[in-house]
Design an enzyme around this catalytic site. Structure first.
Site, PDB file in Angstrom:
ATOM      1  N   HIS A  11      21.210  -3.974  -0.900  1.00  0.00           N
ATOM      2  CA  HIS A  11      21.311  -3.360   0.417  1.00  0.00           C
ATOM      3  C   HIS A  11      22.174  -4.178   1.364  1.00  0.00           C
ATOM      4  O   HIS A  11      22.166  -5.412   1.344  1.00  0.00           O
ATOM      5  CB  HIS A  11      19.912  -3.180   1.023  1.00  0.00           C
ATOM      6  CG  HIS A  11      19.185  -4.474   1.270  1.00  0.00           C
ATOM      7  ND1 HIS A  11      19.341  -5.198   2.429  1.00  0.00           N
ATOM      8  CD2 HIS A  11      18.321  -5.181   0.503  1.00  0.00           C
ATOM      9  CE1 HIS A  11      18.603  -6.288   2.382  1.00  0.00           C
ATOM     10  NE2 HIS A  11      17.967  -6.308   1.223  1.00  0.00           N
ATOM     11  N   ASP A  12      22.957  -3.481   2.160  1.00  0.00           N
ATOM     12  CA  ASP A  12      23.758  -4.069   3.241  1.00  0.00           C
ATOM     13  C   ASP A  12      24.857  -5.014   2.757  1.00  0.00           C
ATOM     14  O   ASP A  12      25.419  -5.775   3.551  1.00  0.00           O
ATOM     15  CB  ASP A  12      22.866  -4.798   4.257  1.00  0.00           C
ATOM     16  CG  ASP A  12      21.811  -3.884   4.859  1.00  0.00           C
ATOM     17  OD1 ASP A  12      22.182  -3.000   5.640  1.00  0.00           O
ATOM     18  OD2 ASP A  12      20.611  -4.038   4.519  1.00  0.00           O
ATOM     19  N   GLY A  26      20.710  -8.759  -1.315  1.00  0.00           N
ATOM     20  CA  GLY A  26      21.069  -8.093  -0.081  1.00  0.00           C
ATOM     21  C   GLY A  26      22.030  -8.888   0.786  1.00  0.00           C
ATOM     22  O   GLY A  26      21.985 -10.117   0.836  1.00  0.00           O
TER      23      GLY A  26
END
Length: 257
Positions: free
Chosen positions: A121-122, A139
């Site tokens: 994520h991100d 992440g």
């Protein structure tokens, strides 16, 4: 041209598709998905809620884009995974969508993401990168343009990877990898300038020598800040040298030595 959608694929009626996409059997395209033109989805590709996909990408069987983040802090916020153009996303690649932290995971253009690799994520992946089989990004990792990362590598969350690097297969890092270098071994460390890669990318011998000298000065001192001062005092600060300086000065996790 019209899209070619297999009768054995599912495309949500609210998904937005461009033109001339080929969607193979057993693909699943969720709502809140936006797709450009001329993409090829081989069988069993999943585009989850929040996918934003550009044009001229090829996605291979088992890949899953915009999967729910593997983050216990995720509360179902409305986030995206944004993929650019001309990417090859191979079998079983997984790309998580963003969280409240940044709101989106981003992959640029002209990347080769090899089989079974994961983008958490991100993360922000640049352009022209090659990422090997089963490599995993936790992440919020950032990878700058034209990085080459070998197979089965592991990256700690919040790491940054500089452009034009070569990262040795099976390596792992919890620190940043500065641009233009070869890194690897266990524990991971600086292993010289990515000479072959820079020549292939059209860097002049003069520029390569300047990069080499910058790293000699950077690592000549026990404190990186003093190494940066040596570079500024003794070298012409070209864009390539400025990139190195900015990378080191802005590093949050510290750079490899």
């Amino acid at each position: 041209m019209a899209n070619q959608i297999s009768p054995m694929a599912f495309v949500h009626p609210e998904a937005i598709l461009g033109d001339n996409n080929i969607i193979g059997p057993f693909c699943y395209i969720d709502r809140n998905v936006v797709i450009g033109d001329n993409n090829v989805f081989q069988n069993s590709v999943t585009l989850n809620y929040g996918t934003r996909l550009g044009s001229n990408n090829e996605i291979f069987p088992g890949a899953s884009i915009a999967t729910k983040p593997q983050d216990l802090k995720f509360q179902g916020e409305d986030t995206t995974a944004e993929i650019g153009d001309n990417n090859s996303i191979r079998e079983n690649v997984t790309i998580s969508r963003g969280t409240a932290s940044k709101g989106k995971t981003v992959v640029g253009n002209n990347n080769l993401l090899m089989e079974n690799m994961h983008i958490g994520h991100d993360c922000v992946i640049g352009n022209g990168c090659i990422i090997g089989n089963s490599t995993k990004f936790a992440g919020e990792v950032i990878v700058d343009d034209n990085a080459i990362i070998s197979a089965t590598c592991l990256f700690h969350q919040f790491c940054r990877v500089g452009g034009y690097i070569m990262f040795q297969g099976g390596s792992r890092t919890s620190q940043d990898i500065p641009p233009y270098v070869i890194a690897g071994k266990e524990p991971v460390r600086f292993s010289g300038i990515n000479l072959v890669g820079l020549r292939r990318r059209g860097f002049s011998n003069e520029t390569i020598q300047s990069i080499h000298e910058a790293y000699r000065l950077l690592y000549s001192k026990g404190v990186l800040k003093e190494g940066i001062e040596e570079i500024r005092k003794n070298m012409e600060v070209t864009p390539e040298i400025q990139y190195i300086i900015d990378f080191v000065e802005n590093s949050k996790r510290g750079i490899i030595r």
